[in-house]
Scaffold this motif. Structure first.
Motif, PDB file in Angstrom:
ATOM      1  N   ARG A  68       0.839  -1.246   0.053  1.00 12.47           N
ATOM      2  CA  ARG A  68       0.035  -0.032  -0.156  1.00 12.47           C
ATOM      3  C   ARG A  68       0.673   1.435   0.047  1.00 12.47           C
ATOM      4  O   ARG A  68       0.426   2.412  -0.568  1.00 12.47           O
ATOM      5  CB  ARG A  68      -0.907  -0.147   1.371  1.00 12.47           C
ATOM      6  CG  ARG A  68      -2.014   1.010   1.224  1.00 12.47           C
ATOM      7  CD  ARG A  68      -3.311   0.734   0.186  1.00 12.47           C
ATOM      8  NE  ARG A  68      -4.154   1.649   0.338  1.00 12.47           N
ATOM      9  CZ  ARG A  68      -5.309   1.455   1.133  1.00 12.47           C
ATOM     10  NH1 ARG A  68      -5.505   0.314   1.658  1.00 12.47           N
ATOM     11  NH2 ARG A  68      -6.226   2.192   1.047  1.00 12.47           N
ATOM     12  N   ASP A  69       1.929   1.321   0.853  1.00 11.55           N
ATOM     13  CA  ASP A  69       3.019   2.247   0.645  1.00 11.55           C
ATOM     14  C   ASP A  69       3.269   2.664  -0.514  1.00 11.55           C
ATOM     15  O   ASP A  69       3.465   3.791  -0.918  1.00 11.55           O
ATOM     16  CB  ASP A  69       4.003   1.978   1.620  1.00 11.55           C
ATOM     17  CG  ASP A  69       3.821   2.232   3.123  1.00 11.55           C
ATOM     18  OD1 ASP A  69       2.710   2.881   3.426  1.00 11.55           O
ATOM     19  OD2 ASP A  69       4.421   1.486   3.852  1.00 11.55           O
ATOM     20  N   ASP A  70       3.629   1.573  -1.536  1.00 12.35           N
ATOM     21  CA  ASP A  70       4.294   1.668  -2.972  1.00 12.35           C
ATOM     22  C   ASP A  70       3.281   2.213  -3.611  1.00 12.35           C
ATOM     23  O   ASP A  70       3.539   3.191  -4.559  1.00 12.35           O
ATOM     24  CB  ASP A  70       4.690   0.395  -3.455  1.00 12.35           C
ATOM     25  CG  ASP A  70       5.811  -0.137  -2.711  1.00 12.35           C
ATOM     26  OD1 ASP A  70       6.431   0.619  -2.114  1.00 12.35           O
ATOM     27  OD2 ASP A  70       6.151  -1.350  -2.813  1.00 12.35           O
ATOM     28  N   GLU A  71       1.945   1.779  -3.499  1.00 10.50           N
ATOM     29  CA  GLU A  71       0.817   2.763  -4.225  1.00 10.50           C
ATOM     30  C   GLU A  71       0.583   3.844  -4.104  1.00 10.50           C
ATOM     31  O   GLU A  71       0.365   4.696  -4.928  1.00 10.50           O
ATOM     32  CB  GLU A  71      -0.379   1.829  -3.981  1.00 10.50           C
ATOM     33  CG  GLU A  71      -0.562   0.428  -4.284  1.00 10.50           C
ATOM     34  CD  GLU A  71      -1.890  -0.409  -3.750  1.00 10.50           C
ATOM     35  OE1 GLU A  71      -2.742   0.454  -3.479  1.00 10.50           O
ATOM     36  OE2 GLU A  71      -1.997  -1.463  -4.037  1.00 10.50           O
ATOM     37  N   ARG A  72       0.758   4.318  -2.711  1.00 13.23           N
ATOM     38  CA  ARG A  72       0.698   5.695  -2.492  1.00 13.23           C
ATOM     39  C   ARG A  72       1.805   6.559  -3.034  1.00 13.23           C
ATOM     40  O   ARG A  72       1.644   7.578  -3.451  1.00 13.23           O
ATOM     41  CB  ARG A  72       0.725   6.104  -0.847  1.00 13.23           C
ATOM     42  CG  ARG A  72      -0.656   5.268  -0.119  1.00 13.23           C
ATOM     43  CD  ARG A  72      -0.618   6.089   1.130  1.00 13.23           C
ATOM     44  NE  ARG A  72      -1.693   5.081   2.043  1.00 13.23           N
ATOM     45  CZ  ARG A  72      -1.748   4.101   2.719  1.00 13.23           C
ATOM     46  NH1 ARG A  72      -0.675   3.723   2.889  1.00 13.23           N
ATOM     47  NH2 ARG A  72      -2.926   3.535   3.385  1.00 13.23           N
ATOM     48  N   LEU A  73       2.980   6.197  -2.861  1.00 13.89           N
ATOM     49  CA  LEU A  73       4.206   6.681  -3.428  1.00 13.89           C
ATOM     50  C   LEU A  73       3.976   7.112  -5.010  1.00 13.89           C
ATOM     51  O   LEU A  73       4.284   8.146  -5.503  1.00 13.89           O
ATOM     52  CB  LEU A  73       5.341   6.057  -3.263  1.00 13.89           C
ATOM     53  CG  LEU A  73       6.696   6.347  -4.030  1.00 13.89           C
ATOM     54  CD1 LEU A  73       7.154   7.795  -3.522  1.00 13.89           C
ATOM     55  CD2 LEU A  73       7.817   5.362  -3.468  1.00 13.89           C
ATOM     56  N   LEU A  74       3.546   6.047  -5.721  1.00 15.77           N
ATOM     57  CA  LEU A  74       3.459   6.369  -7.051  1.00 15.77           C
ATOM     58  C   LEU A  74       2.469   7.127  -7.372  1.00 15.77           C
ATOM     59  O   LEU A  74       2.423   7.704  -8.594  1.00 15.77           O
ATOM     60  CB  LEU A  74       3.268   4.576  -7.987  1.00 15.77           C
ATOM     61  CG  LEU A  74       4.356   3.795  -7.621  1.00 15.77           C
ATOM     62  CD1 LEU A  74       3.829   2.343  -8.074  1.00 15.77           C
ATOM     63  CD2 LEU A  74       5.591   4.225  -8.562  1.00 15.77           C
ATOM     64  N   SER A  75       1.419   7.321  -6.748  1.00 14.02           N
ATOM     65  CA  SER A  75       0.106   8.211  -7.051  1.00 14.02           C
ATOM     66  C   SER A  75       0.359   9.622  -6.345  1.00 14.02           C
ATOM     67  O   SER A  75      -0.626  10.439  -6.469  1.00 14.02           O
ATOM     68  CB  SER A  75      -1.097   7.416  -6.621  1.00 14.02           C
ATOM     69  OG  SER A  75      -1.224   7.291  -5.006  1.00 14.02           O
ATOM     70  N   ASP A  76       1.338   9.935  -5.542  1.00 11.58           N
ATOM     71  CA  ASP A  76       1.678  10.990  -4.999  1.00 11.58           C
ATOM     72  C   ASP A  76       1.788  12.060  -5.867  1.00 11.58           C
ATOM     73  O   ASP A  76       2.604  12.051  -7.073  1.00 11.58           O
ATOM     74  CB  ASP A  76       3.062  10.981  -4.227  1.00 11.58           C
ATOM     75  CG  ASP A  76       3.084  12.138  -3.260  1.00 11.58           C
ATOM     76  OD1 ASP A  76       2.936  13.305  -3.537  1.00 11.58           O
ATOM     77  OD2 ASP A  76       2.909  12.037  -1.965  1.00 11.58           O
ATOM     78  N   PRO A  77       1.030  13.351  -5.774  1.00 10.04           N
ATOM     79  CA  PRO A  77       0.871  14.297  -6.652  1.00 10.04           C
ATOM     80  C   PRO A  77       2.234  15.072  -6.674  1.00 10.04           C
ATOM     81  O   PRO A  77       2.579  15.738  -8.000  1.00 10.04           O
ATOM     82  CB  PRO A  77      -0.278  15.355  -6.034  1.00 10.04           C
ATOM     83  CG  PRO A  77      -0.185  14.974  -4.717  1.00 10.04           C
ATOM     84  CD  PRO A  77       0.017  13.596  -4.768  1.00 10.04           C
TER      85      PRO A  77
END
Length: 623
Positions: A381-390
């Motif tokens: 989930r951390d990786d998903e948030r990182l890749l979608s960070d504006p």
């Protein structure tokens, strides 16, 4: 421009300014012009916008056709709330709603300076918001004049009765003018609320929204089954997985709040506590820290379950299961408010699964049963948030171009990507590795076959010793020491070996590969609960000089066996004949006031034909 039909112009403009496009069902119901100035008993789910609803309902009664209020004198409306936080929150909501009407507001809540409140009342206020006890004090002292009162609102009326404010409420309502308008707002309407409404309202309208009869549709209920020793680790993983902007963790006691606050602070969470032992100033600062982003997690007792509205609350965690479905609903109702989505997670130890099932069934709630997020789930989930960070997709600004060019010229793409990942994960607590739990794991029900017996524990391998600062004198026992070690040190009972109890301390053997993680979980102070300190030992403790058991210490007499005590039978068998005859047997004296035992028999009568033995009358005296 939104057209709010039937509302006072000032109310409609305030709603538009606040960004409202539509009204909730309860707001539409109470603002209907057909209601007029009638009394009302309103029930709606928590988070449905009841504060704005009774603000809109009061406007026609208070403004009386005018667009603005005149000079403030004695109060025109009184709003009563169960807690200090809810009263101050209601005051803030009404301030923006009545901003364009020139309304003067005042608050009267416990914990605040009463002299300041008295001066505010003397200056004049159109609407007064307060708690029952403090409002009664002001009325008794003569600083709150209810002569011109036109309306009274009871917010969260069921909670006020639960907290024991019935006498205060009755005192306030009896002191108010009889021709006032009375509005009662409550999440539920038990018999006590109905009786209060019957006594103090006149021909009240009963308003109930459809959402009241169903669970909160904007809340996702999740029941997470855990091993009892993994309860706190599961909460950490839930907080990390959802990464909510604001979250509340509910505990059943103040001690649990203090413990979890210290534990989560050590793990890097920005945490505040909220419980009844805090002063009003401390509670206000805690809530403000949540609102302005300085804290993201609030550890609270049920004192915060009613009326607390945090604008970005996305997650509610029940660290301790509530005692009844009403508390579960009100705890969960802190999230999923005003159309926003939320998650309510129940941490359910294996031994409490049936209790959780009953709570959900009695509350007519449907929950998804699952296990807490694993460490792998959280990292993904951390990786998903990182890749979608504006921040990764925003265009490069002119003031950043020089720095970007210098970084690209000096480092390759992989090094820069690794740095971005490290910066993103810096400050986040590492997820916990939980003990696997099966969703089918539970105690056998009636008629089921018992579970297989536990396998014997394998031989204990390499180990290290620790010392715990409690012993026999402090009534230390393995039955509560072992769960405490597992709970605070993130270990299982299989990693605990021998336990050597001493008068002032206890030596405990731990698996060698678990000691470092155990001490790291306790923090630099090495503290367990109840002020118990843990110290790591070098080598095996020397027990040769220590007393070998409790009874052989100096000053303690050995325990005497029951066989050493002479037996004194109160009524031996050989005295039974004397007892039946009403005589005390040898060595026995009747108790003071006791009469000797005398059997009572029914009187006999002769047979009807004069022959044969006498027959009893059939009536026997009871003894």
């Amino acid at each position: 421009m939104q057209n709010f039909e039937g509302l006072a112009p000032a109310m409609a403009k305030a709603l538009e300014k606040r960004g409202y496009t539509t009204l909730t069902p309860v707001q539409l119901s109470v603002s209907d012009p057909a209601i007029g100035h009638a009394d009302a008993l309103v029930s709606a789910q928590t988070g449905s916008g009841k504060t704005v609803a009774f603000g809109l309902a009061l406007a026609p009664t208070l403004l009386a056709g005018e667009e603005r209020f005149g000079r403030a004198e004695s109060p025109l409306a009184l709003v009563i709330a169960p807690t200090r936080e809810l009263a101050l929150q209601v005051k803030r909501e009404l301030e923006w709603l009545y901003e364009l009407t020139g309304a003067a507001m005042a608050s009267c809540v416990g914990g605040m300076d009463m002299r300041t409140e008295r001066r505010a009342l003397e200056r004049g206020a159109h609407i007064v918001v307060g708690t029952p006890g403090r409002l009664r004090d002001h009325i008794t002292r003569g600083s709150l004049d209810l002569t011109n009162l036109r309306a009274v609102v009871l917010d969260e009326a069921d909670e006020m009765l639960d907290l024991g404010f019935r006498e205060d409420l009755e005192f306030i309502l009896e002191a108010a003018p009889e021709d006032r308008r009375t509005l009662m707002f409550s999440a539920t309407v038990p018999k006590e609320i109905a009786a209060l409404a019957a006594n103090y309202q006149r021909d009240a309208l009963r308003i109930s929204t459809a959402a009241e009869r169903s669970q909160h549709v904007d809340i996702d209920y999740r029941a997470l089954l855990v091993s009892p020793s993994d309860r706190e680790n599961a909460i950490i993983n839930v907080l990390r997985y959802y990464d909510a902007q604001n979250a509340i963790v509910f505990c059943s006691t103040r001690a649990a709040v203090n413990h979890l606050t210290a534990r989560f602070n050590n793990r890097g969470f920005s945490v505040v506590a909220l419980s009844g032992e805090l002063s009003q100033n401390e509670r206000t600062h805690a809530l403000q820290a949540m609102r302005d982003g300085r804290a993201r997690v609030c550890i609270a007792t049920d004192v915060a379950a009613r009326g607390i509205d945090l604008p970005n609350l996305e997650l509610v965690v029940h660290a301790d299961l509530p005692t009844n479905p009403e508390t579960l609903l009100h705890r969960s109702g802190r999230t999923g408010r005003a159309g926003r989505k939320g998650v309510s997670a129940l941490i359910v130890p294996l031994s409490a699964r049936r209790k959780a099932e009953r709570l959900l069934q009695m509350g007519n709630l449907k929950a998804t049963w699952a296990t807490p997020p694993s460490a792998e789930d959280i990292l993904a989930r951390d990786d998903e948030r990182l890749l979608s960070d504006p921040l990764l997709t925003d265009p490069i600004g002119e003031d950043e171009a020089a720095t970007v060019d210098a970084l690209v010229a000096r480092f390759d793409a992989r090094s820069l990507a690794a740095a971005v990942g490290r910066f993103f994960k810096a400050g986040r607590s590492a997820p916990e590795d939980l003990i696997p739990v099966s969703l089918d794991a539970r105690k056998p029900r009636d008629g089921e076959a018992p579970r297989e017996p536990k396998r014997p524990r394998e031989a204990f391998g390499a180990s290290r010793w620790i010392s715990v600062s409690v012993g026999r004198k402090q009534r230390a026992e393995p039955r509560w020491l072992i769960p405490m070690l597992c709970r605070n040190g993130n270990i299982t009972k299989n990693e605990i070996g021998a336990i050597k109890m001493q008068p002032e301390e206890t030596y405990i053997e731990l698996a060698a590969d678990a000691v470092d993680g155990f001490l790291g979980a306790l923090g630099p102070n090495g503290m367990l609960e109840r002020g118990i300190r843990v110290t790591a030992l070098k080598g095996t403790p020397d027990l040769s000089a220590a007393p070998r058991d409790f009874e052989r210490r100096e000053g303690f007499a050995p325990k005497r066996s029951f066989d050493d005590k002479p037996r004194k039978d109160r009524r031996p068998a050989e005295g039974e004949a004397d007892r039946k005859a009403g005589k005390p047997f040898k060595g026995e004296k009747p108790f003071k006031g006791e009469k000797p035992f005398k059997p009572k028999f029914a009187k006999a009568r002769p047979a009807a034909d004069g022959k044969g033995p006498a027959k009893p009358t059939g009536k026997k005296k009871q003894y």
